[in-house]
Design a protein around this motif. Structure first.
Motif, PDB file in Angstrom:
ATOM      1  N   ALA A  80      -2.929  14.525  19.641  1.00 24.39           N
ATOM      2  CA  ALA A  80      -2.301  15.423  20.615  1.00 24.39           C
ATOM      3  C   ALA A  80      -2.034  14.691  21.925  1.00 24.39           C
ATOM      4  O   ALA A  80      -2.010  15.305  22.999  1.00 24.39           O
ATOM      5  N   LEU A  81      -1.811  13.366  21.837  1.00 23.13           N
ATOM      6  CA  LEU A  81      -1.642  12.556  23.034  1.00 23.13           C
ATOM      7  C   LEU A  81      -0.525  13.091  23.921  1.00 23.13           C
ATOM      8  O   LEU A  81      -0.647  13.097  25.152  1.00 23.13           O
ATOM      9  N   PRO A 136      -6.267  15.609  28.695  1.00 25.62           N
ATOM     10  CA  PRO A 136      -5.631  14.370  29.175  1.00 25.62           C
ATOM     11  C   PRO A 136      -6.274  13.130  28.573  1.00 25.62           C
ATOM     12  O   PRO A 136      -7.458  13.109  28.248  1.00 25.62           O
ATOM     13  N   SER A 137      -5.455  12.087  28.408  1.00 25.27           N
ATOM     14  CA  SER A 137      -5.924  10.810  27.893  1.00 25.27           C
ATOM     15  C   SER A 137      -5.325   9.700  28.739  1.00 25.27           C
ATOM     16  O   SER A 137      -4.146   9.772  29.122  1.00 25.27           O
ATOM     17  N   PRO A 138      -6.101   8.641  29.039  1.00 21.73           N
ATOM     18  CA  PRO A 138      -5.517   7.533  29.816  1.00 21.73           C
ATOM     19  C   PRO A 138      -4.384   6.835  29.084  1.00 21.73           C
ATOM     20  O   PRO A 138      -3.537   6.198  29.715  1.00 21.73           O
ATOM     21  N   TYR A 139      -4.340   6.964  27.759  1.00 18.03           N
ATOM     22  CA  TYR A 139      -3.301   6.286  26.986  1.00 18.03           C
ATOM     23  C   TYR A 139      -1.968   7.027  27.037  1.00 18.03           C
ATOM     24  O   TYR A 139      -0.936   6.464  26.674  1.00 18.03           O
ATOM     25  N   ALA A 140      -1.982   8.283  27.487  1.00 12.17           N
ATOM     26  CA  ALA A 140      -0.744   9.057  27.550  1.00 12.17           C
ATOM     27  C   ALA A 140       0.208   8.514  28.604  1.00 12.17           C
ATOM     28  O   ALA A 140       1.418   8.775  28.546  1.00 12.17           O
ATOM     29  N   ALA A 141      -0.306   7.759  29.566  1.00 12.82           N
ATOM     30  CA  ALA A 141       0.537   7.206  30.620  1.00 12.82           C
ATOM     31  C   ALA A 141       1.220   5.918  30.208  1.00 12.82           C
ATOM     32  O   ALA A 141       1.999   5.360  30.983  1.00 12.82           O
ATOM     33  N   SER A 142       0.947   5.438  29.006  1.00 11.88           N
ATOM     34  CA  SER A 142       1.501   4.167  28.548  1.00 11.88           C
ATOM     35  C   SER A 142       2.997   4.297  28.274  1.00 11.88           C
ATOM     36  O   SER A 142       3.398   5.038  27.376  1.00 11.88           O
ATOM     37  N   PRO A 143       3.862   3.584  29.020  1.00 11.12           N
ATOM     38  CA  PRO A 143       5.311   3.729  28.800  1.00 11.12           C
ATOM     39  C   PRO A 143       5.733   3.374  27.383  1.00 11.12           C
ATOM     40  O   PRO A 143       6.606   4.033  26.800  1.00 11.12           O
ATOM     41  N   TRP A 144       5.170   2.301  26.807  1.00 12.07           N
ATOM     42  CA  TRP A 144       5.633   1.908  25.474  1.00 12.07           C
ATOM     43  C   TRP A 144       5.220   2.935  24.430  1.00 12.07           C
ATOM     44  O   TRP A 144       5.966   3.177  23.461  1.00 12.07           O
ATOM     45  N   ARG A 145       4.052   3.577  24.595  1.00  6.60           N
ATOM     46  CA  ARG A 145       3.655   4.625  23.643  1.00  6.60           C
ATOM     47  C   ARG A 145       4.578   5.836  23.754  1.00  6.60           C
ATOM     48  O   ARG A 145       4.918   6.451  22.742  1.00  6.60           O
ATOM     49  N   ARG A 146       4.958   6.180  24.974  1.00  6.85           N
ATOM     50  CA  ARG A 146       5.877   7.307  25.143  1.00  6.85           C
ATOM     51  C   ARG A 146       7.233   7.005  24.518  1.00  6.85           C
ATOM     52  O   ARG A 146       7.879   7.880  23.938  1.00  6.85           O
ATOM     53  N   GLU A 147       7.669   5.773  24.630  1.00  8.78           N
ATOM     54  CA  GLU A 147       8.968   5.398  24.067  1.00  8.78           C
ATOM     55  C   GLU A 147       8.922   5.314  22.549  1.00  8.78           C
ATOM     56  O   GLU A 147       9.823   5.809  21.855  1.00  8.78           O
ATOM     57  N   LYS A 148       7.867   4.701  22.004  1.00  7.35           N
ATOM     58  CA  LYS A 148       7.813   4.385  20.572  1.00  7.35           C
ATOM     59  C   LYS A 148       7.053   5.421  19.753  1.00  7.35           C
ATOM     60  O   LYS A 148       7.243   5.507  18.538  1.00  7.35           O
ATOM     61  N   GLY A 149       6.157   6.184  20.370  1.00  2.45           N
ATOM     62  CA  GLY A 149       5.463   7.259  19.659  1.00  2.45           C
ATOM     63  C   GLY A 149       4.432   6.771  18.665  1.00  2.45           C
ATOM     64  O   GLY A 149       4.081   5.586  18.582  1.00  2.45           O
ATOM     65  N   ALA A 150       3.958   7.713  17.855  1.00  2.00           N
ATOM     66  CA  ALA A 150       2.883   7.439  16.903  1.00  2.00           C
ATOM     67  C   ALA A 150       3.302   6.464  15.812  1.00  2.00           C
ATOM     68  O   ALA A 150       2.458   5.743  15.268  1.00  2.00           O
TER      69      ALA A 150
END
Length: 309
Positions: free
Chosen positions: A162-163, A170-184
């Motif tokens: 549920a990131l 909230p998770s500190p990893y949710a702020a990661s730009p590459w994770r937001r762009e590329k997803g799970a």
């Protein structure tokens, strides 16, 4: 009579530097490097100098403003960087003679991932990619046991989080730009593939279909003729989150056990790199394997992109 193994000198610690200062570097990489008896934590480099200085001070190691200076001070380097920042730096590190402890995915571009594998081969340095489930205390030996068995018919994996779910914790990893762009697909897809390929063998075909939010469904056809599925997502309801892998076939229905913590897993990956360096035997999760995982995920991403047009 003296036990020769008891009197043999211990090998010198491997000098390992850390590239990266984000939450994963702070929570897992730096503490493990500082605590490992076979490692001399040689310093920190980061894209944010103030964060690098703070992390280095926390562990009483040097901070390096120049990444090439870090390479020169190390026998090996560990990466805690976004994949497409990691890849070109890993090529430079290998050329400088540093062994590589890489994060997954090695890159999100197959060409860049292959460049890392080729750079390691050309320089004669060892490489290990930190696929967590392949090193976790609860799953590493279990994966090896399933890989030794015959008669698998199919397998299924799912990693739902549920990131990026609105209203989730909230998770500190949710702020990661590459994770937001590329997803799970790119963040946890490598973990699922690392298990499925280890047990079922090479993937010869992948079919990808989108689900709700960033959810992706993969159907994998392995060269052995076995098929498998994987469901990956970071926008699931919190009540639906979880991680599982299950193999089905003549040995029965065999679920993956609980996998334990990231700290122990990263320490085991350090052990694997030390063995690869000292014994000269490539690890199954080397940069070449990491490049193959990138190729499968890139093909899935291509299909998803075509489906959206």
């Amino acid at each position: 009579m003296t036990d020769a193994s008891a009197t043999a000198p211990r090998p010198s610690p491997l000098r390992i530097g850390l590239l990266g200062t984000g939450p994963w570097a702070v929570a897992a990489h730096a503490p493990a490097l500082a605590a490992h008896p076979g490692v001399a934590f040689a310093g920190v480099w980061g894209r944010r100098p103030e964060a690098a200085a703070a992390l280095a001070a926390e562990h009483s190691v040097p901070v390096h403003e120049d990444v090439d200076e870090l390479f020169a001070a190390c026998d090996a380097v560990a990466f805690a960087l976004p994949p497409d920042v990691q890849a070109p730096l890993a090529v430079r590190a290998a050329a400088a003679g540093c062994h590589l402890l890489l994060d997954k995915p090695v890159a999100t571009d197959p060409g860049r991932a292959r460049e890392v594998a080729e750079a390691a081969r050309r320089a004669g340095v060892a490489s290990v990619v930190f696929f967590t489930l392949r090193f976790a205390p609860g799953t590493a030996a279990w994966i090896d046991r399933q890989a030794a068995l015959k008669g698998w018919f199919t397998a299924r994996a799912h990693w739902l989080g549920a990131l990026f779910t609105p209203g989730a914790a909230p998770s500190p990893y949710a702020a990661s730009p590459w994770r937001r762009e590329k997803g799970a697909l790119w963040d946890v897809g490598p973990h699922a593939l690392s298990v499925l390929l280890a047990v079922l063998g090479e993937v010869e075909r992948v079919t990808a279909a989108p689900g709700p939010g960033d959810t992706v469904h993969l159907v994998l056809r392995h060269a052995s003729g076995v098929s498998a599925t994987a469901t990956l997502g970071f926008t699931a309801p919190e009540a639906a989150t979880g991680v599982s892998v299950e193999f089905l076939g003549e040995p029965g229905v065999v679920p993956m056990p609980d996998w334990g913590g990231a700290d122990e897993s990263f320490a085991a990956a350090l052990d694997a790199l030390l063995r690869a360096v000292r014994e000269g035997v490539p690890h199954p999760c080397d940069a070449g394997f990491g490049a193959r995982v990138t190729e499968v995920l890139a093909e899935a991403e291509r299909q998803l992109g075509e489906g959206s047009r």
